[in-house]
Design an enzyme around this catalytic site. Structure first.
Site, PDB file in Angstrom:
ATOM      1  N   CYS A 114       0.822  -1.227   0.000  1.00  0.00           N
ATOM      2  CA  CYS A 114       0.000   0.000   0.000  1.00  0.00           C
ATOM      3  C   CYS A 114       0.851   1.270   0.000  1.00  0.00           C
ATOM      4  O   CYS A 114       0.399   2.309  -0.494  1.00  0.00           O
ATOM      5  CB  CYS A 114      -1.012   0.000   1.142  1.00  0.00           C
ATOM      6  SG  CYS A 114      -0.286  -0.176   2.770  1.00  0.00           S
ATOM      7  N   LYS A 189      -6.847  -9.012  11.040  1.00  0.00           N
ATOM      8  CA  LYS A 189      -6.719  -7.566  10.781  1.00  0.00           C
ATOM      9  C   LYS A 189      -8.054  -7.032  10.277  1.00  0.00           C
ATOM     10  O   LYS A 189      -8.541  -7.439   9.229  1.00  0.00           O
ATOM     11  CB  LYS A 189      -5.625  -7.316   9.752  1.00  0.00           C
ATOM     12  CG  LYS A 189      -5.534  -5.846   9.360  1.00  0.00           C
ATOM     13  CD  LYS A 189      -4.331  -5.544   8.504  1.00  0.00           C
ATOM     14  CE  LYS A 189      -4.340  -4.090   8.077  1.00  0.00           C
ATOM     15  NZ  LYS A 189      -3.151  -3.720   7.305  1.00  0.00           N
ATOM     16  N   ARG A 199      -1.656   6.064   8.063  1.00  0.00           N
ATOM     17  CA  ARG A 199      -1.702   6.203   6.604  1.00  0.00           C
ATOM     18  C   ARG A 199      -1.027   7.483   6.151  1.00  0.00           C
ATOM     19  O   ARG A 199      -0.488   7.555   5.049  1.00  0.00           O
ATOM     20  CB  ARG A 199      -3.146   6.102   6.112  1.00  0.00           C
ATOM     21  CG  ARG A 199      -3.648   4.659   6.266  1.00  0.00           C
ATOM     22  CD  ARG A 199      -5.036   4.460   5.736  1.00  0.00           C
ATOM     23  NE  ARG A 199      -5.484   3.101   6.024  1.00  0.00           N
ATOM     24  CZ  ARG A 199      -6.706   2.663   5.812  1.00  0.00           C
ATOM     25  NH1 ARG A 199      -7.620   3.477   5.286  1.00  0.00           N
ATOM     26  NH2 ARG A 199      -7.025   1.425   6.095  1.00  0.00           N
ATOM     27  N   LYS A 253      -5.393  -7.006  15.233  1.00  0.00           N
ATOM     28  CA  LYS A 253      -5.168  -5.585  14.958  1.00  0.00           C
ATOM     29  C   LYS A 253      -6.473  -4.938  14.512  1.00  0.00           C
ATOM     30  O   LYS A 253      -7.133  -5.506  13.632  1.00  0.00           O
ATOM     31  CB  LYS A 253      -4.122  -5.491  13.843  1.00  0.00           C
ATOM     32  CG  LYS A 253      -3.858  -4.100  13.353  1.00  0.00           C
ATOM     33  CD  LYS A 253      -2.973  -4.146  12.149  1.00  0.00           C
ATOM     34  CE  LYS A 253      -2.894  -2.756  11.564  1.00  0.00           C
ATOM     35  NZ  LYS A 253      -2.361  -2.732  10.251  1.00  0.00           N
ATOM     36  N   TYR A 318       3.637   2.196  19.474  1.00  0.00           N
ATOM     37  CA  TYR A 318       4.467   3.374  19.217  1.00  0.00           C
ATOM     38  C   TYR A 318       5.160   3.852  20.482  1.00  0.00           C
ATOM     39  O   TYR A 318       6.067   4.673  20.422  1.00  0.00           O
ATOM     40  CB  TYR A 318       3.605   4.475  18.580  1.00  0.00           C
ATOM     41  CG  TYR A 318       3.095   4.020  17.233  1.00  0.00           C
ATOM     42  CD1 TYR A 318       3.930   4.069  16.114  1.00  0.00           C
ATOM     43  CD2 TYR A 318       1.827   3.453  17.083  1.00  0.00           C
ATOM     44  CE1 TYR A 318       3.503   3.582  14.889  1.00  0.00           C
ATOM     45  CE2 TYR A 318       1.385   2.967  15.860  1.00  0.00           C
ATOM     46  CZ  TYR A 318       2.231   3.035  14.773  1.00  0.00           C
ATOM     47  OH  TYR A 318       1.817   2.531  13.559  1.00  0.00           O
TER      48      TYR A 318
HETATM   49  C1  PBG Z   1      -0.625  -1.653   5.768  1.00  0.00           C
HETATM   50  C2  PBG Z   1      -0.724  -1.448   7.232  1.00  0.00           C
HETATM   51  C3  PBG Z   1      -1.605  -0.617   7.942  1.00  0.00           C
HETATM   52  C4  PBG Z   1      -1.188  -0.641   9.282  1.00  0.00           C
HETATM   53  C5  PBG Z   1      -0.108  -1.520   9.358  1.00  0.00           C
HETATM   54  N1  PBG Z   1       0.149  -2.023   8.087  1.00  0.00           N
HETATM   55  C6  PBG Z   1      -2.688   0.274   7.509  1.00  0.00           C
HETATM   56  C7  PBG Z   1      -3.786  -0.178   6.673  1.00  0.00           C
HETATM   57  O1  PBG Z   1      -4.103  -1.355   6.555  1.00  0.00           O
HETATM   58  O2  PBG Z   1      -4.379   0.728   6.093  1.00  0.00           O
HETATM   59  C8  PBG Z   1      -1.810   0.160  10.391  1.00  0.00           C
HETATM   60  C9  PBG Z   1      -0.933   0.518  11.526  1.00  0.00           C
HETATM   61  C10 PBG Z   1      -1.399   1.625  12.401  1.00  0.00           C
HETATM   62  O3  PBG Z   1      -2.477   2.224  12.237  1.00  0.00           O
HETATM   63  O4  PBG Z   1      -0.635   1.945  13.331  1.00  0.00           O
HETATM   64  N2  PBG Z   1      -1.395  -2.574   5.160  1.00  0.00           N
END
Ligand code: PBG
Length: 331
Positions: A114, A189, A199, A253, A318
């Site tokens: 992405c 996820k 993002r 997640k 974080y």
């Molecule tokens: C990418 C990805 C995302 C996160 C980790 N890997 C974002 C998404 O799926 O849009 C989110 C991590 C965060 O919000 O801290 N695929």
């Protein structure tokens, strides 16, 4: 029944505690952005930056001194494409980190496209550009995982949510004599709004905002590949499938809004469970603190205890680099 007898002093509370959070169970996400001149703060996440190659090494050195022993690297290339991603920019940072810190640092790398694609989706689109192709996307992901592992990554963490990627990545790694490389699957996820601040950091928001036409509705967000928050059974199927395909660790997640999922899955599937305290959850605590409405250190510690209570072995947060300060509030 006298329950307050065991609550009366710091010492007796410490002696009877069941849940402990230690810095060695925390993993720090780090961002590398190719082509920026100096590091940039990430809005909403105090102390988190989009790093240059130099600042990435300096920050990681400071992190190690602060007790961090593992990082999750997100690479953001300078140039976007639609397919044929090389992963080179990210691989260079992996090599640099392993050369500088060797076995003192476990380097996990997020595997997704992405941040690499012109459109911000986690895979390759079909010719009509109205949906994400599964097989083509998995091929790209498996090659990226190999490139990262060959650069020295200890762990690859696919976050794309395509079907069959764990089996494909495991097979590709094994074919290249990379059988020691760990796979942590973002198995459960969810399609969440809590990824907002991330993002911006990863430059990875889907760019087809309002679907150009009904035919492009599948691309307005990530609902066609991430799990619907109202489908807990989908998370279970995904986790079981990824375990069967050879994942070494599984992840839930986001974290706090999905503690029920973490508690259920970690009791049903006996692999180590990770939880990702995502950007929006972390930023929410920081935003409340900025308004003077919450003590952020204690609130972070409380969230981490909740993750452990629900069955997490490791927490991606974080705040890992501030763990000493945060965990001191529990003493
Ligand atoms: C990418 C990805 C995302 C996160 C980790 N890997 C974002 C998404 O799926 O849009 C989110 C991590 C965060 O919000 O801290 N695929």
């Amino acid at each position: 029944m006298n329950l307050r007898r065991l609550r009366q002093s710091r010492q007796i509370r410490g002696l009877t505690r069941e849940i402990h959070v230690t810095p060695d169970s925390l993993m720090q996400p780090i961002f590398y952005a190719e082509g920026i001149r100096s590091r940039e703060a990430v809005p909403g996440l105090p102390g988190v930056f989009r790093e240059t190659a130099d600042s990435l090494l300096k920050q990681t050195e400071a992190d190690l001194k602060a007790g961090v022993s593992s990082v999750l690297l997100f690479g953001v290339p300078g140039e976007k494409r639609e397919s044929g991603f090389s992963g080179e920019a990210t691989a260079r940072q992996i090599s640099a980190l392993k050369k500088a810190f060797g076995q003192d640092l476990l380097v996990a790398v997020d595997v997704c496209v992405c941040s690499y694609t012109t459109h911000g989706h986690c895979g390759v689109l079909n010719a009509e550009q109205d949906h994400v192709l599964n097989r083509e996307s998995v091929d790209e992901l498996a090659q990226l995982a190999r490139v990262y592992a060959q650069a020295g990554a200890d762990m690859v963490a696919p976050s794309d949510m395509m079907d069959g990627r764990i089996a494909a990545i495991r097979a590709t790694l094994d074919q290249h004599n990379l059988e020691r490389t760990l796979i942590m699957s973002y198995a459960a996820k969810f399609h969440s709004r809590f990824y907002g601040p991330f993002r911006a950091a990863a430059d990875s928001a889907p760019k087809v905002r309002e679907a150009a036409s009904p035919a492009h509705a599948a691309l307005k967000d990530r609902a066609t590949y991430q799990i619907d928050p109202a489908r807990p059974s989908d998370a279970f199927l995904s986790a079981q499938r990824d375990a069967d395909e050879g994942a070494d660790l599984l992840m839930v997640k986001p974290g706090l809004p999905y503690l029920d999922i973490l508690a259920r899955l970690s009791s049903e599937i006996s692999l180590p469970w990770a939880v990702y305290e995502v950007s929006g959850e972390y930023a929410a605590i920081e935003a409340l603190a900025e308004k003077g409405l919450i003590d952020p250190l204690r609130a972070h510690a409380e969230s981490w205890i909740a993750f452990k209570r629900a069955g997490a072995s490791l927490i991606i947060t974080y705040g890992a680099r501030n763990a000493r300060e945060i965990l001191k509030t529990l003493e």
